[in-house]
Design an enzyme around this catalytic site. Structure first.
Site, mmCIF file in Angstrom:
data_model
loop_
_atom_site.group_PDB
_atom_site.id
_atom_site.type_symbol
_atom_site.label_atom_id
_atom_site.label_comp_id
_atom_site.label_asym_id
_atom_site.label_seq_id
_atom_site.Cartn_x
_atom_site.Cartn_y
_atom_site.Cartn_z
ATOM 1 N N HIS A 1 -9.540 2.395 0.521
ATOM 2 C CA HIS A 1 -9.543 1.140 1.262
ATOM 3 C C HIS A 1 -10.821 1.385 2.653
ATOM 4 O O HIS A 1 -10.051 0.855 3.900
ATOM 5 C CB HIS A 1 -7.454 1.038 2.179
ATOM 6 C CG HIS A 1 -7.555 -0.419 2.202
ATOM 7 N ND1 HIS A 1 -8.001 -1.620 3.388
ATOM 8 C CD2 HIS A 1 -6.635 -1.043 2.388
ATOM 9 C CE1 HIS A 1 -8.052 -2.293 3.425
ATOM 10 N NE2 HIS A 1 -6.377 -2.623 2.864
ATOM 11 N N HIS B 1 0.928 -0.758 0.037
ATOM 12 C CA HIS B 1 -0.126 0.026 0.063
ATOM 13 C C HIS B 1 0.800 1.561 -0.087
ATOM 14 O O HIS B 1 0.255 2.409 0.551
ATOM 15 C CB HIS B 1 -1.338 -0.307 1.333
ATOM 16 C CG HIS B 1 -2.010 -0.865 0.950
ATOM 17 N ND1 HIS B 1 -2.316 -1.802 -0.271
ATOM 18 C CD2 HIS B 1 -2.540 -2.547 2.086
ATOM 19 C CE1 HIS B 1 -3.586 -2.090 0.190
ATOM 20 N NE2 HIS B 1 -3.708 -2.451 1.546
ATOM 21 N N GLU C 1 -11.301 -3.328 -3.092
ATOM 22 C CA GLU C 1 -10.896 -1.895 -3.336
ATOM 23 C C GLU C 1 -10.526 -2.563 -4.509
ATOM 24 O O GLU C 1 -10.231 -2.984 -5.391
ATOM 25 C CB GLU C 1 -9.552 -2.729 -3.091
ATOM 26 C CG GLU C 1 -9.116 -2.306 -1.164
ATOM 27 C CD GLU C 1 -8.617 -3.447 -0.639
ATOM 28 O OE1 GLU C 1 -6.601 -3.130 -0.726
ATOM 29 O OE2 GLU C 1 -8.202 -4.749 0.086
#
Ligand code: BGC
Length: 349
Positions: free
Chosen positions: A175, A105, A309
């Site tokens: 997210h 991420h 996502e």
């Protein structure tokens, strides 16, 4: 309709964080300039009661201290880059390792951990931030815009745009942890997910795709007709056992802006349709969401939410068979996802 702003709090080093509220047809979304975080998504259930369908925290300090990326924008590259390195134009780029040996991420300080500049629009807010060459190891100075709008029909849209002064990689997502029975209401295992995905990418250890593309047909990954998220969680399936639930990338049918799937709650009647321009969607059933206190002191535990996502596939830079995540110098990256909230009625309640 309309957008308003209020002070939300301050970061540990004294920077003000604002909260923008956008309303449409009796529902509203609240987003923060810290991490372009979706803080609240409040929609009516079948009895007209307002339900906040995403997880989050009450204070900036909690958003800063806790991992889990609740509601945040993710970049420069969502999900994992195996071995925290990739090759581009013949050069090897090491990126920050923050998930064992892998990059997750966007690294140690990804897009989610900055305050962004905000511009209010008639029906939303547009955030901007510049990320310098070498940020978390990525090449190229990147300008990024994240636009959230809450449109008629209770359609919450998330648009990501970026331009770089050198060749780079980019893969952005949001997210949000969804629970259509409400933040802090318990697990989501009875909520039903339908996905327009005929294939998925199985994981190798470390929760990285192993490079294969397998049909969902006849497997626990078949959400095409819709099924409860918890229905197959106890199935004898090593892919689920390895990560404690679903944490897998699904390959969405079709191209361009199209329907990707629907999440529904038989309890509240709330449904959320997902549309996107992106090729993939990570289903993550909050497998490591443990012992956290969220909004209003709610206790968040394992499987108390699901992240959906929309993205390019994880580790695409190291698996050349996957669609490219390279953004060439001067080209424009432009991806949109929309979550549309409705109310099906019927069922329990
Ligand atoms: C990843 C999970 C990870 C989680 C972190 C998800 O997008 O797929 O593996 O644990 O984010 O909150």
């Amino acid at each position: 309709m309309g957008v308003s702003v209020r002070k939300f709090g301050e970061t540990g080093d004294g920077q003000a964080v604002s909260c923008y509220r956008m309303e449409a047809e009796g529902a509203f979304a609240e987003v923060l300039d810290y991490g372009c975080t979706v803080h609240r998504l409040v929609v009516p259930d079948r009895q007209g009661q307002m339900v906040d369908v995403c997880l989050g925290y009450d204070t900036v300090a909690e958003y800063q201290e806790n991992d889990g990326y609740l509601g945040a924008v993710i970049g420069r590259h969502a999900n994992r880059i195996g071995g925290s390195r990739f090759e581009l134009n013949g050069n090897m780029y090491p990126v920050a390792a923050n998930d064992g040996e892998n990059h997750l991420h966007g690294g140690i300080r990804g897009f989610d951990k900055y305050i962004w500049q905000a511009e209010m629009l008639g029906d939303g807010v547009k955030f901007f931030r510049h990320f310098p060459d070498g940020d978390e190891g990525y090449p190229g100075g990147l300008n990024v815009w994240v636009t959230y709008r809450f449109e008629p029909g209770r359609r919450f849209t998330l648009r990501y745009e970026a331009v770089c002064d050198a060749d780079t990689v980019i893969n952005m997502t949001n997210h949000c942890y969804f629970n259509l029975n409400g933040s802090g209401s318990g697990d989501v295992l009875g909520q039903e997910l339908q996905l327009n995905a005929d294939f998925y990418t199985p994981n190798s250890p470390g929760c990285l795709p192993d490079g294969r593309v397998l049909p969902v047909d006849g497997t626990v990954f078949d959400f095409r007709a819709g099924k409860a998220l918890g229905r197959d969680l106890e199935a004898d399936e090593p892919q689920l056992a390895a990560v404690g639930g679903f944490d897998h990338n699904f390959i969405l049918r079709g191209r361009g802006m199209r329907a990707a799937g629907v999440l529904r709650s038989p309890d509240t009647g709330i449904c959320m349709e997902i549309a996107t321009t992106q090729p993939g969607l990570q289903v993550y059933t909050g497998n490591v969401l443990t012992a956290r206190r969220g909004k209003g002191g709610a206790a968040y535990g394992v499987h108390h939410a699901v992240c959906l996502e929309t993205q390019h596939f994880p580790n695409s830079m190291n698996l050349s068979q996957f669609p490219s995540v390279v953004l060439r110098r001067g080209e424009r990256y432009d991806e949109t996802t929309a979550y549309t909230f409705g109310n099906t009625g019927g069922g329990r309640g």
